[in-house]
Scaffold this motif. Structure first.
Motif, short mmCIF file in Angstrom:
data_model
loop_
_atom_site.label_atom_id
_atom_site.label_comp_id
_atom_site.label_asym_id
_atom_site.label_seq_id
_atom_site.Cartn_x
_atom_site.Cartn_y
_atom_site.Cartn_z
N ARG A 1 1.13 -1.10 0.02
CA ARG A 1 -0.30 -0.01 0.15
C ARG A 1 0.70 1.35 0.00
O ARG A 1 1.99 1.20 0.64
N PRO A 2 0.19 2.45 -0.61
CA PRO A 2 1.15 3.13 -1.20
C PRO A 2 1.35 4.57 0.75
O PRO A 2 0.93 5.43 0.25
N THR A 3 1.77 3.27 1.65
CA THR A 3 1.64 4.34 2.76
C THR A 3 2.94 4.81 3.51
O THR A 3 3.31 3.67 3.44
N PRO A 4 3.54 5.82 3.93
CA PRO A 4 5.54 5.63 4.00
C PRO A 4 5.23 4.81 5.41
O PRO A 4 4.49 4.98 6.21
N LYS B 1 -8.69 2.88 9.62
CA LYS B 1 -9.67 3.34 8.69
C LYS B 1 -9.32 5.01 8.52
O LYS B 1 -9.49 5.14 7.17
N THR B 2 -8.59 5.52 8.97
CA THR B 2 -7.75 6.77 8.56
C THR B 2 -7.07 6.89 7.83
O THR B 2 -6.58 7.48 7.17
N ILE B 3 -5.79 5.90 7.52
CA ILE B 3 -5.09 6.25 7.12
C ILE B 3 -5.49 5.22 5.59
O ILE B 3 -4.79 6.01 4.46
N ASP B 4 -5.84 4.39 5.16
CA ASP B 4 -6.10 2.84 4.42
C ASP B 4 -7.26 2.68 4.29
O ASP B 4 -7.01 1.37 4.59
N ASP B 5 -8.26 2.68 3.27
CA ASP B 5 -9.26 2.00 3.18
C ASP B 5 -8.87 0.24 3.20
O ASP B 5 -9.56 -0.63 3.80
N VAL B 6 -8.03 -0.02 1.81
CA VAL B 6 -8.04 -1.41 1.82
C VAL B 6 -7.19 -1.86 2.74
O VAL B 6 -7.90 -3.45 3.46
N ALA B 7 -6.22 -1.55 3.23
CA ALA B 7 -5.82 -1.84 4.81
C ALA B 7 -6.52 -2.48 6.09
O ALA B 7 -6.18 -3.20 6.50
N TYR B 8 -7.69 -1.99 6.50
CA TYR B 8 -8.62 -1.61 7.36
C TYR B 8 -9.64 -2.73 6.29
O TYR B 8 -9.70 -3.63 7.78
N VAL B 9 -9.73 -3.17 5.26
CA VAL B 9 -10.75 -4.71 4.86
C VAL B 9 -9.62 -5.85 5.58
O VAL B 9 -10.10 -6.36 5.51
N ARG B 10 -8.81 -5.11 4.60
CA ARG B 10 -7.02 -6.67 5.18
C ARG B 10 -7.42 -6.67 6.51
O ARG B 10 -7.50 -7.51 6.85
N PHE B 11 -6.77 -6.30 7.74
CA PHE B 11 -6.75 -5.92 8.80
C PHE B 11 -8.37 -6.92 9.85
O PHE B 11 -8.51 -7.47 10.34
#
Length: 160
Positions: free
Chosen positions: A77-80, A117-127
């Motif tokens: 995911r494109p998060t630093p 949820k505040t950072i990345d919706d895809v990571a939120y759903v994965r978790f």
């Protein structure tokens, strides 16, 4: 500090510096027995935390385990990485400053989900898929349907 290569206990600190967010000290070390070089991190720990698992089993809180779980959700995911580190540090600080020494795994999972949820919706759903133990595609569908529903404050009337 034991050497991760040979297990020797005779190591020497070669360099120390703060991490970018000043939440840890990064130390470069060298083993005087085998010459191996490795890095350690020193962090402030406000209190000893115990995690109460769903099974009722109690385990010491492990920041690295929390970080690994978040990194799995954030993979590709494109998060630093610094943002992920800050998020995990924030969650740990919330847990340590809660006043409780025993925290349920559910509380930790909820804090991670709020942060993701505040950072990345895809990571939120994965978790969420692991945390909430999704079994079928319809579990994803229902969860994403909840995510996609706009808040009442987001609706604007276009009938003017």
């Amino acid at each position: 500090m034991r050497c991760p290569y040979c297990g020797g206990s005779d190591t020497q600190v070669k360099d120390s510096r703060s991490t970018e967010d000043d939440t840890a000290i990064r130390r470069r070390r060298v083993c005087l027995t085998c010459g191996g070089r490795f890095t350690t991190f020193e962090r402030v720990q406000l209190r000893e935390l115990t995690v109460i698992k769903r099974s009722g089993k109690r385990m010491p809180f492990d920041r690295d385990k929390l970080m690994r779980s978040v990194q799995v959700a954030m993979r590709k995911r494109p998060t630093p990485p610094e943002q992920v580190e800050q998020m995990v540090t924030g969650i740990v600080r919330q847990l340590e400053s809660s006043g409780e020494s025993e925290i349920t795994a559910e509380e930790i999972g909820n804090l991670v989900m709020e942060a993701l949820k505040t950072i990345d919706d895809v990571a939120y759903v994965r978790f969420a898929s692991v945390y909430k133990d999704f079994r079928e595609a319809k579990d994803f569908e229902a969860f994403i349907g909840e995510l996609a529903q706009p808040d009442d404050t987001d609706t604007v009337s276009h009938d003017q």
